[in-house]
Design an enzyme around this catalytic site. Structure first.
Site, short mmCIF file in Angstrom:
data_model
loop_
_atom_site.label_atom_id
_atom_site.label_comp_id
_atom_site.label_asym_id
_atom_site.label_seq_id
_atom_site.Cartn_x
_atom_site.Cartn_y
_atom_site.Cartn_z
N LYS B 117 0.82 -1.22 0.00
CA LYS B 117 0.00 0.00 0.00
C LYS B 117 0.85 1.27 0.00
O LYS B 117 0.44 2.30 -0.50
CB LYS B 117 -0.95 0.01 1.20
CG LYS B 117 -1.88 -1.20 1.27
CD LYS B 117 -2.75 -1.34 0.03
CE LYS B 117 -3.37 -2.72 -0.05
NZ LYS B 117 -3.73 -3.13 -1.40
N GLU B 201 -2.71 7.03 8.01
CA GLU B 201 -3.32 7.92 7.06
C GLU B 201 -4.37 8.74 7.79
O GLU B 201 -4.98 8.26 8.75
CB GLU B 201 -4.00 7.07 5.98
CG GLU B 201 -4.12 7.70 4.62
CD GLU B 201 -4.64 6.69 3.62
OE1 GLU B 201 -3.87 6.26 2.74
OE2 GLU B 201 -5.81 6.31 3.73
N HIS B 236 -15.70 -2.38 7.53
CA HIS B 236 -14.96 -2.39 6.27
C HIS B 236 -15.27 -3.60 5.40
O HIS B 236 -14.57 -3.86 4.43
CB HIS B 236 -13.45 -2.29 6.49
CG HIS B 236 -13.05 -1.06 7.24
ND1 HIS B 236 -13.14 0.20 6.69
CD2 HIS B 236 -12.61 -0.89 8.50
CE1 HIS B 236 -12.75 1.08 7.59
NE2 HIS B 236 -12.42 0.45 8.70
N ARG B 293 -7.17 -7.92 -9.04
CA ARG B 293 -7.87 -9.19 -9.20
C ARG B 293 -9.31 -8.92 -9.58
O ARG B 293 -9.73 -7.77 -9.63
CB ARG B 293 -7.87 -9.93 -7.86
CG ARG B 293 -8.51 -9.07 -6.78
CD ARG B 293 -8.71 -9.78 -5.48
NE ARG B 293 -8.74 -8.84 -4.37
CZ ARG B 293 -9.82 -8.22 -3.93
NH1 ARG B 293 -10.98 -8.43 -4.49
NH2 ARG B 293 -9.76 -7.36 -2.91
#
Lengths: 173, 494
Positions: B117, B201, B236, B293
């Protein structure tokens, strides 16, 4: 109008009470009205309750003595069937239990205990993390629902627990 | 064109891949494991290979060397990873290449770059895709995390560098929470991805989750297939998706698509991929990650574009050119996907295990059901809880919602608890219907997690009383064990 035996279905979720009177096994009365309903076993194995022209798919999930968990349209309802006397007693007992102050923290789902963050005798606040439970590859934090002293811890790290297993007991303040 | 494919996955996605591959005349191979030797996906493939006996330390579909040996020993030309398991494992893609097996997906270098990431953020920054503030490198300890969090301001989110699929993420709202959350995030990252490194973040409160489907061939053509709205999430985890998104107008769609395509071009992407964005209330969007994917929610894009995404993957891996240009891609109508999971919504979405006794599926021209189970299938703790995906296509969003509701009312599963009543509740929710929902939707906008039809509670009360008076207990769910008291009573009545 029936003068038969009275039974009350008492909801475990919202304390709702539905009172039925019946003369024999087949004549049910609700609010002085005779109920017309059919329980239909469909060829494909589903059970439907047909009442007033509407059919509801139903399923009994479990029965424990006089308590039934029933799915209607996939939504779960839990009722205990009580006589007027047993209901009175049950409500009285429930009222007393509320004052005892011991709160059991139960596993909300089956899984593995990853970590325990409290010790016996420790003071905890509402919302404090008690332990971490891993289920279906997700880590779930189990939090204290109330402030108090940790009375006992019934699990240790790496234990596999079933749903509703008691994990921690907290003495409410 | 590829002639044979080994599907290194299970469940509905294995069935999904086999369906397209077989239609294209490709020989499909499935892998039988000891955990579910009678699984439905095995009847969807042409040939079944038994997974060799191992010590069981590594899950079958993560066992790279044994999977590669299976492909080689059976002279299979290509592997399709599906989603989950090895789908974004650069090492697996690399090993395939070394052994001369075609990997249906992007190059290992691209998987590596996007899977990390931190690296992905650096690349996105290079092609000027908007981004949230935070660390551009992994964070070593709590002290460094605290310093960074102070800089961008709370709340912040700690993410696993190797993460994805909504796992390995923790939101931190105050400095006091930071130590526990940091520990959780790193340990979860280690156990889930084998890499404890995390980064920090700025956390955007209640954004919308919008993702763009991009597809690129080996001849330099990159096309986007519009967006998917995946804001209905719990912890999530996506529960319900749709395409297109009610939040995007043509202008914003073009802007976001441009960013997604730029990113794909920058990494010389080849195959099917998804660029995920967060969108705030003011129409600002921020890059989150790129998935290299096929996604669980790909059918909604298929519904509105009329394209078969698995076919595109296979054609691209065979070296063919994209069959469509950007101009030829048109988005028609609206599609909604409901994930029907074996979960007890009323007990905090706890997994519901047991045997699928009976199933009634809705039918119709506008309805598609992707599933990897059938009557008699067991839902075990070995695998994730998804039972089926219900995809409904309509001319307008309103029509799609009504048709989805109708389909959900005809969808019945006996033996386990499912998210069907939850999906109904979403379809009837005002905020969902007007399209203004964001990722906080489930927590803030849903009064009840399940939709209760009229009179349901009364029916349940009546039924409980009926069974009590009849003393017969046709308990059907295997969730419960027979109570000795009941057994005694039953014996008495024999």
């Amino acid at each position: 109008m029936s003068t038969g035996k009275k039974l009350i279905a008492h909801s475990a979720e919202n304390n709702a009470q539905h009172e039925f009177t019946f003369k024999n096994d087949y004549d049910f009365y609700y609010k002085n009205q005779k109920l017309k309903f059919d329980i239909i076993e469909e060829a494909d194995g589903f059970t439907l309750v047909s009442i007033q022209g509407v059919k509801y798919p139903v399923e009994i999930v479990s029965q424990k003595q006089n308590t039934y968990e029933i799915l209607v349209n996939g939504v779960s309802y839990t009722f205990s069937i009580e006589t007027p006397f047993s209901l009175k007693r049950k409500l009285m007992l429930a009222n007393n239990a509320d004052k005892s102050g011991k709160v059991k923290v139960k596993a909300p789902m089956p899984g593995k205990i990853l970590d325990i963050l409290v010790m016996t005798g420790q003071k905890v606040n509402k919302g404090d993390t008690l332990l971490i439970l891993e289920a279906m590859k997700m880590q779930n934090t189990i939090m204290a629902q109330n402030a108090g002293i940790v009375q006992s811890i019934s699990v240790k790290a790496n234990d596999i627990v079933a749903k509703d297993d008691v994990l921690v007991e907290i003495n409410q303040e | 064109m590829i002639k044979s494919i080994l599907i290194v996955n299970r469940g509905e996605i294995a069935c999904r891949i086999a369906r397209t591959a077989r239609r294209m005349g490709i020989v499909t191979f499935g892998i039988r494991t000891r955990k579910e030797p009678n699984a439905v996906y095995l009847s969807a493939v042409d040939k079944i290979l038994d997974f060799p006996d191992t010590d069981g330390k590594v899950a079958e579909f993560l066992d790279i060397e044994n999977l590669i040996a299976l492909a080689k020993n059976n002279k299979i030309e290509a592997v399709h990873p599906g989603y989950g398991y090895l789908a974004e494992n650069a090492h697996f893609a690399k090993r395939c290449r070394e052994e001369g097996i075609k990997y249906i997906g992007p190059a290992p270098e691209v998987i590596q770059a996007m899977g990390d990431k931190i690296m992905a953020k650096k690349i996105a920054a290079k092609c000027k895709v908007p981004m949230l503030g935070g660390s551009l490198d992994s964070v070593k300890d709590v002290a460094e995390a605290a310093k960074l969090a102070q800089k961008v301001g709370f709340p912040v989110i700690i993410k696993a560098a190797a993460g994805g699929g909504g796992r390995g993420m923790r939101i931190v709202r105050t400095e006091a929470e930071l130590p526990v959350m940091f520990k959780l995030a790193t340990s979860e990252a280690q156990s889930a991805f084998g890499d404890p490194s995390v980064f920090i973040e700025k956390y955007l409160e209640n954004p919308k989750h919008i993702e763009f489907q991009v597809v690129a061939d080996s001849h330099g053509n990159v096309v986007h297939l519009g967006e998917r709205e995946c804001s209905v999430q719990r912890k999530h985890q996506k529960l319900l998706e749709e395409a297109p998104s009610p939040a995007l107008d043509e202008k914003l769609r073009a802007k976001m698509a441009k960013a997604a395509v730029a990113l794909a071009k920058e990494v010389q992407y080849e195959s099917l991929g998804t660029v995920e964005f967060l969108l705030d209330k003011f129409g600002n969007f921020f890059f989150m990650e790129m998935n290299t994917r096929i996604q669980v929610e790909h059918p909604v894009t298929e519904a509105i574009t009329g394209l078969d995404l698995v076919e595109l993957q296979i054609r691209i891996a065979s070296g063919e050119k994209l069959p469509v240009t950007q101009k030829e891609v048109s988005l028609n109508g609206w599609a909604i996907e409901c994930r029907i999971n074996a979960e007890d919504v009323q007990s905090g979405f706890a997994p519901s295990m047991g045997t699928i006794r009976r199933m009634r599926l809705p039918q119709g021209n506008n309805i598609r059901i992707d599933t990897g189970i059938m009557e008699g299938s067991e839902i075990t703790p070995y695998f994730d809880s998804m039972v089926a995906k219900l995809i409904v296509h309509g001319k307008t969003r309103k029509e799609a919602i009504e048709s989805t509701l109708q389909a959900l009312r005809q969808f019945h599963v006996k033996g386990i608890k499912t998210t069907i009543p939850f999906c109904k509740a979403v379809m009837l929710n005002k905020v969902y219907r007007n399209g203004s929902f964001d990722t906080s939707f489930i927590e803030t906008e849903m009064d009840s997690m399940v939709h209760r039809e009229e009179k349901e509670e009364f029916i349940a009360a009546l039924l409980a009383t009926y069974f009590y008076t009849h003393e017969t207990t046709p308990v059907v769910s295997s969730e419960s064990s027979i109570d000795p008291w009941v057994l005694k009573r039953r014996i008495k009545h024999l």
